[in-house]
Design an enzyme around this catalytic site. Structure first.
Site, PDB file in Angstrom:
ATOM      1  N   SER A 183       0.930  -1.164   0.070  1.00 18.32           N
ATOM      2  CA  SER A 183       0.119   0.107   0.105  1.00 18.32           C
ATOM      3  C   SER A 183       0.781   1.213  -0.113  1.00 18.32           C
ATOM      4  CB  SER A 183      -0.790   0.039   1.294  1.00 18.32           C
ATOM      5  OG  SER A 183      -0.232   0.153   2.430  1.00 18.32           O
ATOM      6  N   ILE A 189       3.129   4.275  -0.080  1.00 19.28           N
ATOM      7  CA  ILE A 189       4.365   4.658  -0.568  1.00 19.28           C
ATOM      8  C   ILE A 189       5.121   3.550  -1.189  1.00 19.28           C
ATOM      9  CG2 ILE A 189       6.630   5.544   0.181  1.00 19.28           C
ATOM     10  CD1 ILE A 189       5.196   7.511   1.959  1.00 19.28           C
ATOM     11  N   ARG A 231       2.485  -7.777   6.124  1.00 17.76           N
ATOM     12  CA  ARG A 231       1.956  -8.842   6.925  1.00 17.76           C
ATOM     13  C   ARG A 231       0.721  -9.662   6.390  1.00 17.76           C
ATOM     14  NH1 ARG A 231       0.226  -4.381  11.490  1.00 17.76           N
ATOM     15  NH2 ARG A 231      -0.188  -3.562   9.368  1.00 17.76           N
ATOM     16  N   VAL A 258       5.780 -11.838  -0.308  1.00 14.44           N
ATOM     17  CA  VAL A 258       6.152 -12.653   0.800  1.00 14.44           C
ATOM     18  C   VAL A 258       5.702 -12.163   2.118  1.00 14.44           C
ATOM     19  CG1 VAL A 258       8.488 -13.681  -0.480  1.00 14.44           C
ATOM     20  CG2 VAL A 258       8.474 -11.297   1.149  1.00 14.44           C
ATOM     21  N   TYR A 296       6.332   8.328  17.669  1.00 12.84           N
ATOM     22  CA  TYR A 296       6.784   8.140  16.246  1.00 12.84           C
ATOM     23  C   TYR A 296       8.057   8.899  15.746  1.00 12.84           C
ATOM     24  CZ  TYR A 296       5.678   8.335  11.159  1.00 12.84           C
ATOM     25  OH  TYR A 296       5.826   8.523   9.901  1.00 12.84           O
ATOM     26  N   LYS A 304      11.366   7.675  14.302  1.00 10.78           N
ATOM     27  CA  LYS A 304      11.966   8.080  12.741  1.00 10.78           C
ATOM     28  C   LYS A 304      13.340   8.821  13.060  1.00 10.78           C
ATOM     29  CE  LYS A 304       8.687   6.442  10.184  1.00 10.78           C
ATOM     30  NZ  LYS A 304       8.834   5.420   9.138  1.00 10.78           N
ATOM     31  N   THR A 312      -1.800   8.653   1.489  1.00 20.09           N
ATOM     32  CA  THR A 312      -1.663   7.294   1.844  1.00 20.09           C
ATOM     33  C   THR A 312      -2.801   7.038   2.870  1.00 20.09           C
ATOM     34  OG1 THR A 312      -0.193   6.951   3.439  1.00 20.09           O
ATOM     35  CG2 THR A 312       0.628   7.105   1.285  1.00 20.09           C
TER      36      THR A 312
END
Ligand code: NAD
Length: 254
Positions: free
Chosen positions: A14, A16, A36, A55, A150, A154, A185
């Site tokens: 999904s 980016i 996942r 995968v 977050y 990052k 997104t």
């Protein structure tokens, strides 16, 4: 610009990650999507027969990652490009950031990048060539309110990028971070929904607030981030190493 080899893109089903995968296939690479849930990955891969494979792994699980990389090699051979795009952006005021949210942000965004990088590096060292591209964030370069966990994760990705870039500098491998601003997104749509739920603002108002953070007054498109990744994969980008390239209309200047 044509590049060759085998790229693995985490979070490739999904946003980016999917845009990066399509762009790299168009540029001439074989691409394995890792995520996942297999179904959306397989759906995207099926649209590019012989050029994309899927995968399954949760990037927080080192054993599952190692197994998935082995499966990826069975599809298209040694992996010489890794794009770490799997990520989550949970938000909360700092005093409401519990240990579970903190651990989750570090596990997915930072430790996941660590696991995948460890899994890929032997292939790159063997080839004497490689590109590791970490999709960090402007939140890896500056602070933002209500996303402390977050932001910390990052910033950690940017630190990992810089350290590894030096360690591998004479091995033909470059390590860079791409730092998008707010990008169109599912992750951004979740953030907009969160603002609407917490403040009662309309979708248009919440969206306008995110767009206003960008000096160009707009939301970045995933294909713009993907084009930066494609450039970093090219031979001409061999001297770009340890950089954090902000794709955000000028919101961050470093
Ligand atoms: P997205 O939600 O569409 O993509 C994230 C992908 O990561 C999803 O496919 C998701 O299933 C996968 N993922 C999440 N946890 C995972 C796990 N534990 N194991 C494997 N896969 C997992 O959102 P996106 O915007 O495309 O996000 C891609 C990257 O870009 C993320 O690292 C995100 O932090 C970063 N980013 C996004 C924005 C933005 O505004 N959208 C801005 C800056 C940085």
């Amino acid at each position: 610009m044509t590049v060759s080899g085998h790229a693995l893109v985490t979070g490739g089903g999904s946003g980016i990650g999917a845009a990066v995968a399509k762009t790299l296939v168009d540029a001439g690479l074989r691409v394995t999507l890792l995520g996942r849930t297999l179904a959306p990955l397989q759906q995207l891969a099926a649209a590019h027969p012989g050029h994309m494979a899927a995968v399954q792994a949760d990037v927080t699980d080192a054993d599952a990652v190692a197994m998935a990389f082995t499966q990826a090699r069975a599809h298209f051979g040694p992996i010489t490009v890794l794009v770490n795009s799997a990520g989550q952006a949970g938000s909360a005021p700092f005093l409401k950031t519990d240990a579970a949210l903190w651990q989750q942000m570090l596990a997915v965004n930072l430790t996941g990048t660590f696991h995948c990088t460890q899994a890929v590096l032997p292939d790159m060292l063997q080839a004497g060539w490689g590109r590791i591209i970490n999709i960090a964030s402007t939140a890896g370069l500056a602070g933002y309110a209500y996303v402390a966990a977050y932001c910390a994760a990052k910033h950690g990705v940017v630190g990992l990028t810089r350290a590894l870039a030096l360690e591998l500098a004479r091995k033909g491998i470059t390590v860079n971070a791409v730092c998008p601003g707010y990008t169109e997104t599912e992750l951004l749509r979740d953030s907009i929904a969160n603002v609407m739920a917490k403040t009662g603002r309309s979708e248009a108002d919440a969206r306008a607030e995110f767009a206003a953070g960008n000096p160009q007054g707009r939301i970045v498109q995933p294909e713009e981030v993907a084009d930066t990744v494609r450039w970093l994969c090219s031979a001409g980008a061999a001297s770009i190493n340890g950089q954090s390239i902000a794709v955000c209309g000028g919101e961050i200047m470093n």
